[in-house]
Design a protein around this motif. Structure first.
Motif, PDB file in Angstrom:
ATOM      1  N   ALA A  99      43.813  71.675  99.518  1.00 39.40           N
ATOM      2  CA  ALA A  99      45.243  71.813  99.248  1.00 39.40           C
ATOM      3  C   ALA A  99      45.992  70.665  99.915  1.00 39.40           C
ATOM      4  CB  ALA A  99      45.764  73.147  99.771  1.00 39.40           C
ATOM      5  N   LEU A 100      46.953  70.128  99.203  1.00 43.70           N
ATOM      6  CA  LEU A 100      47.870  69.147  99.771  1.00 43.70           C
ATOM      7  C   LEU A 100      49.104  69.926 100.190  1.00 43.70           C
ATOM      8  CD1 LEU A 100      48.593  66.163 100.337  1.00 43.70           C
ATOM      9  CD2 LEU A 100      49.592  66.092  98.036  1.00 43.70           C
TER      10      LEU A 100
ATOM     11  N   THR B 126      52.689  65.756 105.949  1.00 46.03           N
ATOM     12  CA  THR B 126      51.918  66.048 104.748  1.00 46.03           C
ATOM     13  C   THR B 126      50.445  65.826 105.055  1.00 46.03           C
ATOM     14  OG1 THR B 126      53.773  65.295 103.395  1.00 46.03           O
ATOM     15  CG2 THR B 126      51.637  65.516 102.297  1.00 46.03           C
TER      16      THR B 126
ATOM     17  N   ARG C 199      54.538  74.278 102.729  1.00 47.46           N
ATOM     18  CA  ARG C 199      54.699  74.284 101.275  1.00 47.46           C
ATOM     19  C   ARG C 199      53.483  73.605 100.657  1.00 47.46           C
ATOM     20  NH1 ARG C 199      58.372  70.889  97.400  1.00 47.46           N
ATOM     21  NH2 ARG C 199      58.177  69.369  99.054  1.00 47.46           N
ATOM     22  N   THR C 200      52.823  74.300  99.728  1.00 50.21           N
ATOM     23  CA  THR C 200      51.667  73.725  99.038  1.00 50.21           C
ATOM     24  C   THR C 200      52.177  72.853  97.896  1.00 50.21           C
ATOM     25  OG1 THR C 200      50.288  75.611  99.608  1.00 50.21           O
ATOM     26  CG2 THR C 200      49.546  74.230  97.771  1.00 50.21           C
ATOM     27  N   LEU C 201      51.837  71.562  97.955  1.00 47.79           N
ATOM     28  CA  LEU C 201      52.263  70.618  96.919  1.00 47.79           C
ATOM     29  C   LEU C 201      51.270  70.577  95.762  1.00 47.79           C
ATOM     30  CD1 LEU C 201      53.333  67.683  99.276  1.00 47.79           C
ATOM     31  CD2 LEU C 201      54.789  69.468  98.281  1.00 47.79           C
ATOM     32  N   HIS C 202      49.991  70.767  96.093  1.00 49.52           N
ATOM     33  CA  HIS C 202      48.953  70.754  95.058  1.00 49.52           C
ATOM     34  C   HIS C 202      47.716  71.463  95.584  1.00 49.52           C
ATOM     35  CE1 HIS C 202      46.839  69.326  91.499  1.00 49.52           C
ATOM     36  NE2 HIS C 202      45.839  68.940  92.270  1.00 49.52           N
ATOM     37  N   GLN C 203      47.059  72.228  94.720  1.00 51.19           N
ATOM     38  CA  GLN C 203      45.831  72.932  95.075  1.00 51.19           C
ATOM     39  C   GLN C 203      44.751  72.520  94.084  1.00 51.19           C
ATOM     40  OE1 GLN C 203      45.564  75.691  97.520  1.00 51.19           O
ATOM     41  NE2 GLN C 203      43.384  75.420  97.217  1.00 51.19           N
ATOM     42  N   TRP C 204      43.546  72.183  94.593  1.00 51.81           N
ATOM     43  CA  TRP C 204      42.412  71.858  93.741  1.00 51.81           C
ATOM     44  C   TRP C 204      41.163  72.392  94.398  1.00 51.81           C
ATOM     45  CZ3 TRP C 204      38.214  68.384  94.503  1.00 51.81           C
ATOM     46  CH2 TRP C 204      37.424  68.176  93.368  1.00 51.81           C
TER      47      TRP C 204
END
Length: 172
Positions: free
Chosen positions: A13-14, A30, A4-9
């Motif tokens: 990706a986190l 994580t 599951r991608t928690l955050h993308q920048w």
């Protein structure tokens, strides 16, 4: 395994994933996904090492380091090394030797850094530092660089690792 991608920048990706460890225990882990980077140890015609004094906003201070940069989508490490050397130093390598790879942050990031020795440098008019890069280029002799590491003036891990690998391989 679920991811599951928690955050993308940008290219980072986190992510959170369910994995099974070698001892058969299932955990949720994580981590940061990173596309990888090229790290370049440039040696000029006089045998000096080309270094950067670069402001690093994450730690709010200047670091002395060698050129390096993140690989773009579909880019191989060698092409990234050529590109980053030009972008950060304004120099083009006519000779690029692989020194292997390192895993700098394996506890929480999957980044691999590919190490290169760059020689036969020529000027390039394609110098284009990124907007967030504040860089000053300079050179040190091998002995001066060793002393700067010993004295704690150079603390950048990729610089120390790439320089050490080149020395241990007898390439400089």
């Amino acid at each position: 395994m679920t991811v599951r991608t928690l955050h993308q920048w940008k290219t980072l990706a986190l992510v959170e994933e369910t994995i099974i460890l070698p001892n058969h225990q299932q955990i949720t882990h994580t981590m940061i996904q990173h596309p990888g980077a090229a790290v370049i140890l440039p040696i000029d015609k006089a045998g000096n090492i080309v270094l950067l004094r670069q402001y690093r906003a994450a730690i709010k201070r200047w670091l002395i380091e060698i050129p390096a940069g993140t690989m773009e989508h579909g880019e191989n490490p060698q092409d990234c090394a050529y590109r980053e050397l030009i972008e950060e130093t304004g120099l083009k390598a006519q000779s690029l030797t692989s020194l292997g790879e390192i895993t700098p942050l394996a506890g929480f990031c999957d980044e691999t850094q590919y190490l290169f020795l760059a020689k036969d440098l020529i000027p390039s008019n394609e110098f284009t530092a990124d907007d967030d890069e504040v860089i000053e280029r300079f050179t040190l002799t091998k002995q001066q660089l060793q002393q700067a590491i010993i004295d704690g003036e150079i603390t950048d891990a990729k610089t120390i690792a790439c320089f050490s690998k080149a020395v241990l391989c007898g390439l400089i």
